[in-house]
Design an enzyme around this catalytic site. Sequence first.
Site, PDB file in Angstrom:
ATOM      1  N   HIS A  52      62.557  31.182  70.967  1.00  0.00           N
ATOM      2  CA  HIS A  52      62.448  31.277  72.416  1.00  0.00           C
ATOM      3  C   HIS A  52      61.865  29.986  72.973  1.00  0.00           C
ATOM      4  CE1 HIS A  52      58.327  32.773  71.253  1.00  0.00           C
ATOM      5  NE2 HIS A  52      58.007  31.899  72.175  1.00  0.00           N
TER       6      HIS A  52
HETATM    7  P1  TYD Z   1      56.511  36.755  70.356  1.00  0.00           P
HETATM    8  O1  TYD Z   1      55.950  35.770  71.314  1.00  0.00           O
HETATM    9  O2  TYD Z   1      57.934  37.153  70.527  1.00  0.00           O
HETATM   10  O3  TYD Z   1      56.284  36.260  68.863  1.00  0.00           O
HETATM   11  P2  TYD Z   1      57.046  35.121  68.025  1.00  0.00           P
HETATM   12  O4  TYD Z   1      57.522  34.083  68.964  1.00  0.00           O
HETATM   13  O5  TYD Z   1      56.007  34.633  67.089  1.00  0.00           O
HETATM   14  O6  TYD Z   1      58.164  35.706  67.270  1.00  0.00           O
HETATM   15  O7  TYD Z   1      55.586  38.058  70.388  1.00  0.00           O
HETATM   16  C1  TYD Z   1      55.739  39.101  69.474  1.00  0.00           C
HETATM   17  C2  TYD Z   1      55.219  40.370  70.114  1.00  0.00           C
HETATM   18  O8  TYD Z   1      53.834  40.252  70.425  1.00  0.00           O
HETATM   19  C3  TYD Z   1      55.930  40.724  71.414  1.00  0.00           C
HETATM   20  O9  TYD Z   1      56.169  42.107  71.411  1.00  0.00           O
HETATM   21  C4  TYD Z   1      54.957  40.398  72.488  1.00  0.00           C
HETATM   22  C5  TYD Z   1      53.608  40.498  71.813  1.00  0.00           C
HETATM   23  N1  TYD Z   1      52.656  39.489  72.319  1.00  0.00           N
HETATM   24  C6  TYD Z   1      51.599  39.892  73.121  1.00  0.00           C
HETATM   25  O10 TYD Z   1      51.440  41.088  73.440  1.00  0.00           O
HETATM   26  N2  TYD Z   1      50.722  38.960  73.571  1.00  0.00           N
HETATM   27  C7  TYD Z   1      50.851  37.655  73.258  1.00  0.00           C
HETATM   28  O11 TYD Z   1      50.005  36.815  73.676  1.00  0.00           O
HETATM   29  C8  TYD Z   1      51.957  37.243  72.443  1.00  0.00           C
HETATM   30  C9  TYD Z   1      52.154  35.797  72.080  1.00  0.00           C
HETATM   31  C10 TYD Z   1      52.829  38.193  71.993  1.00  0.00           C
END
Ligand code: TYD
Length: 144
Positions: A52
């Site tokens: 992303h």
């Molecule tokens: P995501 O940012 O998609 O993780 P990555 O990029 O490492 O794959 O986040 C994963 C999950 O965690 C998503 O359901 C949202 C949640 N999340 C939060 O609740 N707070 C946060 O600060 C972050 C970064 C993620």
Amino acid sequence: MLKNTYLFKLSGSHDLEYGDLIPIEESDTIPFVIRRVYYIYNVPSASSRGYHSHRNLNQVLICVHGSVRMVLKTPDKTEEVILNDPSQALYIGPMVWREMHDFSLGTVLLVLADHHYDKSDYIRNFDQYISEARKYFAGEADSK
Ligand code: TYD
């Protein structure tokens, strides 16, 4: 490095006998006001994360233990950075596509960010990213 990204060294106290310590201070060390801190750990080595971009978020990533291969993309370029040193930090600004691959066993990736979690700030579709990022970087060039 790609636009809106750079690597920098964190200075600290290093001692063969007592070990190492790295302090992180807002504005001194980190180029923004820290509003959120999270860490990623227990990632199976076959898993990749990220895929992303953020529209309006500044982040600093520090691999405090282990190693992770970062793939960073802007519309015209791709770059890879291995984070495997707790005294090294990677800044990622807005509109940079990021992927995290090859987490080694026990890796802990610390992330500092300048905004609270905001689902609407994410671009998770790569085609959508390319389209928005082209406009974003073209606008940046125009304003120079
Ligand atoms: P995501 O940012 O998609 O993780 P990555 O990029 O490492 O794959 O986040 C994963 C999950 O965690 C998503 O359901 C949202 C949640 N999340 C939060 O609740 N707070 C946060 O600060 C972050 C970064 C993620």
